[in-house]
Design an enzyme around this catalytic site. Structure first.
Site, PDB file in Angstrom:
ATOM      1  CB  SER A   1      -0.949  -0.044   1.214  1.00  0.00           C
ATOM      2  OG  SER A   1      -1.873   0.998   1.191  1.00  0.00           O
TER       3      SER A   1
ATOM      4  CG  ASP B   1      -5.532  -2.956  -4.765  1.00  0.00           C
ATOM      5  OD1 ASP B   1      -6.305  -2.055  -4.368  1.00  0.00           O
ATOM      6  OD2 ASP B   1      -4.424  -3.186  -4.241  1.00  0.00           O
TER       7      ASP B   1
ATOM      8  CG  HIS C   1      -5.309  -2.225  -0.854  1.00  0.00           C
ATOM      9  ND1 HIS C   1      -4.308  -2.067  -1.779  1.00  0.00           N
ATOM     10  CD2 HIS C   1      -4.945  -1.473   0.227  1.00  0.00           C
ATOM     11  CE1 HIS C   1      -3.384  -1.243  -1.296  1.00  0.00           C
ATOM     12  NE2 HIS C   1      -3.746  -0.882  -0.071  1.00  0.00           N
TER      13      HIS C   1
END
Length: 532
Positions: free
Chosen positions: A331, A389, A444
Site C-alpha cells: 500500500s 485493487d 487490497h
C-alpha cells in the site's frame, strides 16, 4: 405337450436377459465416456488439494492417471448429486471445513522447502528485470517474494491499533523477539532497528492515535523495521541481504481518494533544476518529516533508515561479502519503499547496484523524472498488483487513464504520475476459495495478495495444484473466504481484546507491558552485528 407349456415362459426370459445385457452394455459405455471426459477436464483445470477424510494431500504430477481418477471420484462423491454438470463439479473448492481441524503432524505443511539460490540470486533479485520468470512464475521467485510479503505482514500483525491503548500506534513487541512471537524465525533474519515516522502530516486517516490523554507518543507512529539475514540464510541466498519493511495503512482504502495530487521536489538532476524529480506531497511528508521537540522523530524516517542501511552495508562489505538491499512495502508502504530505494542506490556505494523493491498494491509515487532516475540508478522494482485493487491506479485515476490513451503525446510529460518497474498482475477471483461477491476493497488486503500469489502459476492456468500457504490467513482481516469453510471473519485479534484474568482477584484487567516491550527511543538504536 410339456414343451408347449414351457415355451411361453422361456421366451419372455430370453428377451428380458437380452434387454438386461443391452442395458448393462449401454451403462458401461456411458460410464467409460463420463470417466474419460472427467479425466480430461481434471487435467485441464489442474485442481488443488485433494479432499480426503484423514488429511490434505496434493497431486505430484498431472500425468498420473490413478490420481486423476481419484480426484474425479472424490468430486462426484462430495456432491452426491447426479444433476450437477461436470463444469460445476470441477469448480468446487478443494477444501472443506474438516480440513481446518487441528490434526497435528497429519496436516500438510503450510510452506514448501526452500532451495539454495546462491547461484541465481541476482536474477531473482531483478538483474534482468525478471525476464522469463513471471509467466510462468518461477517457484523460487514465488517463495522469495512471499518471504518479503510476510515481513511486511509482520508489521501489521504486531501493530497496536487499539485506540483505548496508551501504546496505540506502536509495536507490541521489542525488536529482539518480533520474529519469534510471529513465527518468522524460519526465514533466518534478525531485526536491527525500528523505524518511526511523524504522525502530524497532511495525509487523512493515515496514522493511528490513542483516545487517551497520556500516550507513548503524540507525534509518532511505528512504520516498520530494518533487518539483515543471518549467517545460515546468507549462505542459502548467496549474499548478505538487508531488508527494509514498510507497512501501509490499517484504515479503509478510501482515504487514497482524498490525497492531493500536488508534488514535492525529491531530488534534482542537471543544471538549473531541469528534470526535477518530484513525488506526491503526502508520501514525501511521511518519509521526511522530523521535529527536534519529539521523542522518536528527531530524525526523519528517511534518516533513521539510511543511517542503519549504511552501517550494515559498510560492515559486511568490509568483510568481503556481497551485500544486497531489498526494500519491501504494501500500500502506501510501497510508495515509501521506492523513495527509500532511490536514496540507498544514490548514497550507499557499497550496494553497487544490488538494490531491489518488492511492493504489493503500491500507488503511483512520482513523475517521469523520478522513474527515469530510478532506472538510471539501477534500482529493480517488482510491483505485485491485484487486478481488482484500485490503489495501484492512484493518484489521479481518471486523469492518468485519459492520458494513457494519448500515450504518444503524453509519454514525455514530466508532471504526470508514473509507475516504475516490472508488474506481476494477479486476479483475486482465480482462487476457488474466495467469494465471487466479495467487497472489491478487500482485494487490497496483503494476506489476500499473498494467497493469490501462492496460487498463481501463469496467466493461462488455474489456481496452482500444490499451493501450500494457509488459506485461513485470508480471513485474518477480511470476510472473503467461502462460508462453507467455516473460517471466522476478521479473526485476527489480541485475545480478549487485550484483557487478562487476574486469578487472585477474579477481575479482568489490562496487563502491564513488560519493560522491554515499552517503546523507547533507545531501543531504536543499532543491534550488535556480531550476534547475527
Amino acid at each position: 405337450m410339456l414343451e408347449l407349456e414351457k415355451s411361453p415362459i422361456r421366451t419372455p426370459m430370453r428377451k428380458l436377459r437380452r434387454r438386461g445385457t443391452k442395458r448393462v452394455w449401454r451403462l458401461k459405455q456411458k460410464l467409460k465416456l463420463k470417466w474419460k471426459s472427467i479425466k480430461i477436464q481434471v487435467r485441464s483445470h489442474l485442481p488443488g488439494f485433494l479432499v480426503t477424510k484423514k488429511r490434505l494431500t496434493f497431486t505430484k504430477s498431472r500425468n498420473q492417471q490413478p490420481e486423476l481418477a481419484q480426484v474425479a471420484r472424490r468430486i462426484c462423491k462430495i456432491t452426491n448429486d447426479s444433476t450437477k454438470s461436470l463444469a460445476f463439479l470441477l469448480q468446487l473448492p478443494k477444501y472443506s471445513a474438516a480440513d481446518f481441524l487441528d490434526r497435528g503432524d497429519l496436516m500438510t505443511p503450510a510452506a514448501s522447502p526452500r532451495e539454495n539460490i546462491s547461484k541465481t540470486w541476482r536474477e531473482l533479485h531483478g538483474s534482468k528485470n525478471w525476464e522469463n520468470l513471471l509467466d510462468p512464475l518461477h517457484p523460487w521467485l514465488r517463495r522469495e517474494v512471499t518471504k518479503y510479503g510476510e515481513f511486511v505482514e509482520s508489521v501489521y500483525d504486531s501493530l497496536d491499533f487499539d485506540p483505548l491503548s496508551e501504546f496505540c500506534g506502536s509495536c507490541r513487541y521489542n525488536r529482539n523477539k518480533l520474529f519469534e512471537e510471529l513465527g518468522l524465525t524460519r526465514h533466518g533474519y534478525k531485526v536491527t532497528k525500528y523505524i518511526y515516522a511523524m504522525s502530524r502530516v497532511d495525509v487523512p486517516q493515515w496514522f493511528l492515535s490513542s483516545a487517551l490523554g497520556e500516550t507513548w507518543s503524540k507525534d509518532s507512529n511505528w512504520m516498520g523495521f530494518v533487518a539483515v539475514s543471518g549467517d545460515r540464510e546468507s549462505l542459502r541466498i548467496g549474499r548478505r541481504d538487508i531488508v527494509v519493511a514498510w507497512r501501509g495503512t490499517v484504515t479503509p482504502t478510501e482515504w487514497f481518494m482524498d490525497l492531493r495530487t500536488s508534488k514535492e521536489t525529491f531530488d534534482c538532476e542537471g543544471e538549473h533544476g531541469k528534470n526535477v524529480v518530484k513525488v506526491q506531497s503526502g508520501f514525501f511528508s511521511i518519509y521526511n518529516s522530523k521535529c527536534e521537540q519529539t521523542r522518536y522523530n528527531k530524525q526523519s524516517a528517511s534518516e533513521q533508515t539510511m543511517e542503519e542501511v549504511k552501517r550494515l552495508a559498510k560492515f559486511f562489505k568490509d568483510r568481503g561479502e556481497d551485500v544486497s538491499l531489498t526494500v519491501t512495502g504494501h500500500s502506501l508502504g510501497g510508495a515509501l519503499a521506492l523513495m527509500n530505494a532511490y536514496e540507498a542506490a544514490r548514497d550507499v556505494p557499497e550496494l553497487s547496484g544490488n538494490v531491489s523493491v518488492i511492493s504489493f498494491g503500491a500507488p503511483r509515487v512520482g513523475n517521469l523524472a523520478f522513474k527515469e532516475r530510478l532506472n538510471h540508478l539501477g534500482v529493480k522494482v517488482l510491483r505485485v498488483v491485484n487486478k481488482q485493487d484500485i490503489v495501484p491506479k492512484l493518484p489521479g485515476i481518471v486523469f492518468n487513464k485519459v492520458l494513457n490513451k494519448l500515450n504518444p503525446i503524453t509519454s514525455r510529460l514530466n508532471w504526470v504520475y508514473r509507475h516504475v518497474g516490472t508488474q506481476l498482475k494477479l486476479d483475486v477471483f482465480s482462487s476457488p476459495y474466495v467469494k465471487r461477491d466479495s467487497d472489491l476493497g478487500r482485494s487490497h488486503n496483503l494476506e489476500v495478495y499473498l494467497h493469490v500469489l501462492d496460487g498463481f502459476h501463469s496467466k493461462k492456468s488455474g489456481f496452482r495444484v500444490n499451493a501450500r500457504r494457509d488459506v485461513a490467513s485470508v480471513n485474518k482481516s477480511t470476510d472473503m473466504l467461502l462460508d462453507h469453510l467455516r473460517i471466522p471473519e476478521f479473526w485476527y485479534q489480541v485475545a480478549h481484546k487485550g484483557l487478562i484474568l487476574n486469578k487472585q482477584t477474579g477481575r479482568w484487567v489490562k496487563p502491564v507491558r513488560a519493560p522491554e516491550d515499552i517503546p523507547s527511543p533507545l531501543s531504536t538504536g543499532p543491534k550488535p552485528i556480531y550476534s547475527l
